[in-house]
Design an enzyme around this catalytic site. Structure first.
Site, PDB file in Angstrom:
ATOM      1  N   GLY A 135      -2.498  -1.090  -4.458  1.00  0.00           N
ATOM      2  CA  GLY A 135      -2.202  -0.123  -5.506  1.00  0.00           C
ATOM      3  C   GLY A 135      -2.357  -0.667  -6.906  1.00  0.00           C
ATOM      4  N   ASP A 191       9.043  -5.474  -5.219  1.00  0.00           N
ATOM      5  CA  ASP A 191       8.114  -4.973  -4.200  1.00  0.00           C
ATOM      6  C   ASP A 191       7.925  -6.005  -3.101  1.00  0.00           C
ATOM      7  OD1 ASP A 191       6.463  -3.098  -3.032  1.00  0.00           O
ATOM      8  OD2 ASP A 191       4.684  -3.701  -4.145  1.00  0.00           O
TER       9      ASP A 191
END
Length: 608
Positions: free
Chosen positions: A34, A146
């Protein structure tokens, strides 16, 4: 997307991939996600590195660039044994990039997906190494945000935690304003899923999730749609069925209350207590099949670094170049030019790319005049042949053309005479004796008293209203502006960080002038801003009718849903809907607005 094929071969570069970044030649593609794409490259000394280029849409966001610069500088302070340290970076490039140490091992996600869950001793060593990595990361003032199996790489001497802090750089970008959340839902903490402040304890929750995945092959909150997983994370207890008894302390990492989770130092102690033998990282800490993959990757990386660069093919013979326009230089990593028949074969483990065209090689001796062609037999002499005579023209058309021209000339002279007589008859007065010289008579429009005939074709015609275009979720950082002509409007900063209040193209800006009340401002360089009241309906007609212009509106005067009409000096009219400010715990300062623009709805600089 994994960057290594079966047998340890790396994936070649794709057609849209760059071949180099800064001084680094890209050798293969390691993966994409991403945030951007990761490539395998090498330092000048031949040491492999992982170079990540950031996605263009993130690169264009000024707030992302500011945060990315901060996070990279902070990441340079992280030098733990279980992290991949930052080697080099450029946050100001057209496409920012970051280079870290290359880890010759699969990700935890790939390893478990291919070989199944890890044995308990490997999980304990994995947890201890990850906890040590988080301790160093948190010590540098960074929260990972993350942590997930794909961000944990398995090396021969222990795990490596990567991509720490980069997710935070995207938190206040335009992507977050369009509903894109930063982080992986299945590994988010309850507070992160609920949009609450994220702390080091949030990474501990993710650590527990990663541990459950490594030991069982599935997360503690199951699979399925993101919203369903997030709901279970926030409201339900984790499913740790089938987890080995030695790993029971993982449940503490998954506590809903961040204060009840253990610290990273405590996790290391718990791992040591659960292990029947002292924890020692060595080359045999992983199952044999995964260790064999690591060996293959090390060999493939070394072979790719030692492989010679394929030489370009020799160009086809052409006419001699006597005056090139500009000198062309050989690329930095090109091998010496040689004949195409002597090219070495492309190695199977490197990117299979066709050889580039050979560059022009400048000569450094005196120019050689081109020699005339030599023929083995006498060439016939060319002589010019007489051209055929043109056919005779028909004279009838000539006389007809002369007659037509004469008639047109007489008509033109008559029109001039009539025009001059008309000027003499009506100079300076209308039919009722009123003076028209100052009422637009030169343009043929009727006078203000209605005495004109209104038949002039040059009179102003009503144009249809422009079609509105709406842009939602625009984040404008403090001291930034947007232009209504841009599609979509993107925040930009004045030259050298100058105030947007004094820029000529700041159609809408957000600025904190300081002062005693510290009340930030929303304003426009067009100096035509109107705050609508709750009873007014935001529309083009409303914005045209309202003339209570001001240059700036204090942020304390607006609330979520407040609407403003903004007239730019370029002739655009916009309806701006205020959606809110940055949360209190957010280190950035920005406002979020929706903008509906009617472009060229009025004359530029109208009313000035």
């Amino acid at each position: 997307m994994t960057g290594v094929q079966p047998g340890g071969h790396f994936r070649p570069l794709e057609s849209g991939d760059p071949t180099s970044v800064a001084s680094y030649r890209l050798a293969a593609r390691l993966g994409a996600g991403g945030m951007g794409t990761v490539y395998l490259s090498y330092t000048p000394g031949g040491h492999p590195i992982a170079l990540k280029t950031i996605r263009p849409e993130l690169s264009e966001d000024p707030e992302f660039r500011r945060r990315f610069r901060q996070e990279v500088q902070a990441a340079q302070r992280v030098q733990g044994l279980y992290t991949a340290p930052v080697i080099d970076y450029d946050t100001e490039d057209a496409q920012p990039w970051l280079a870290t140490a290359y880890v010759a091992g699969p990700s935890l996600a790939a390893a478990v997906g291919e070989h199944g869950p890890l044995p308990v001793p490997s999980v304990l060593l994995l947890l201890a190494g990850m906890a040590e990595a988080l301790s160093v990361i948190h010590g540098a003032g960074i929260v990972h945000r993350d942590l997930k199996p794909s961000n944990v790489l398995l090396a021969s001497d222990g795990p490596r935690v990567i991509d720490f802090g980069i997710a935070r750089a995207a938190d206040a970008t335009a992507l977050t304003g369009t509903g894109v959340s930063i982080g992986t839902p299945a590994f988010m903490s309850p507070e992160q899923a609920a949009g609450k402040p994220v702390t080091p304890a949030s990474d501990v929750f993710a650590l527990g999730q990663v541990a459950a995945f490594a030991a069982r092959g599935t997360g503690a909150y199951g699979d399925g749609p993101s919203h369903a997983v997030l709901y279970r994370i926030v409201h339900e207890e984790p499913d740790l069925g089938g987890l080995a008894e030695q790993l029971g302390f993982i449940a503490r990492c998954l506590a809903k209350d961040p204060a009840e989770r253990p610290s990273t130092a405590e996790i290391i102690t718990l791992c040591q207590e659960a292990s029947p033998t002292p924890l020692r990282q060595s080359g045999s800490w992983l199952p044999e099949a995964i260790a064999a993959q690591i060996t293959q990757r090390v060999s493939a990386s070394a072979a790719l670094a030692a492989a010679p660069t394929a030489a370009p093919a020799a160009p086809a013979p052409t006419a001699p170049v006597t005056r090139p326009d500009t000198p062309v230089h050989a690329p930095a990593h090109a091998a010496p030019t040689q004949a195409a028949t002597h090219l070495p074969p492309t190695p199977s483990f490197g990117p299979a790319t066709p050889p580039p065209q050979a560059p022009f090689q400048p000569t450094y001796g005196p120019p050689t005049a081109p020699q005339p062609p030599h023929f083995s037999h006498q060439q016939p002499t060319w002589r010019p042949q007489p051209l055929p005579l043109p056919p005779k023209r028909n004279q009838t058309g000539k006389w007809i053309g002369i007659a037509v021209a004469a008639v047109a000339g007489l008509a033109w002279l008559g029109g001039c005479a009539s025009f001059i007589n008309g000027l003499d008859d009506s100079s300076g007065s209308s039919t009722d004796g009123s003076d028209t010289s100052a009422t637009g008579g030169a343009t043929g429009s009727s006078t203000g008293d209605g005495t004109g005939d209104g038949t002039d074709s040059q009179s102003t015609r009503t144009q249809p209203d422009p079609t509105p275009v709406t842009y939602r979720g625009i984040n404008i950082p403090e001291s930034y502006s947007v232009r209504f002509a841009d599609a979509p409007p993107k925040p930009f900063e004045g030259p050298d960080g100058s105030s947007p209040r004094y820029a000529s193209d700041s159609d809408l800006y957000y600025y904190d002038a300081g002062g005693w009340d510290h009340d930030p401002l929303l304003g426009s360089s067009g100096e035509k801003v109107v705050l609508l009241n709750n009873a007014q309906k935001g529309s083009l007609a409303t914005c045209r009718a309202e003339t209570r212009y001001t240059k700036e509106i204090k942020l304390s005067q607006v609330s979520k849903g407040s609407q403003m009409c903004v007239h730019s000096s370029s002739g655009h009219i916009a309806l701006v809907t205020f959606k809110g400010s940055a949360p209190e715990n957010d280190p950035s300062d920005y406002v979020t607005v929706d903008v509906t623009v009617w472009r060229n709805a009025e004359d530029a600089d109208a009313g000035e």
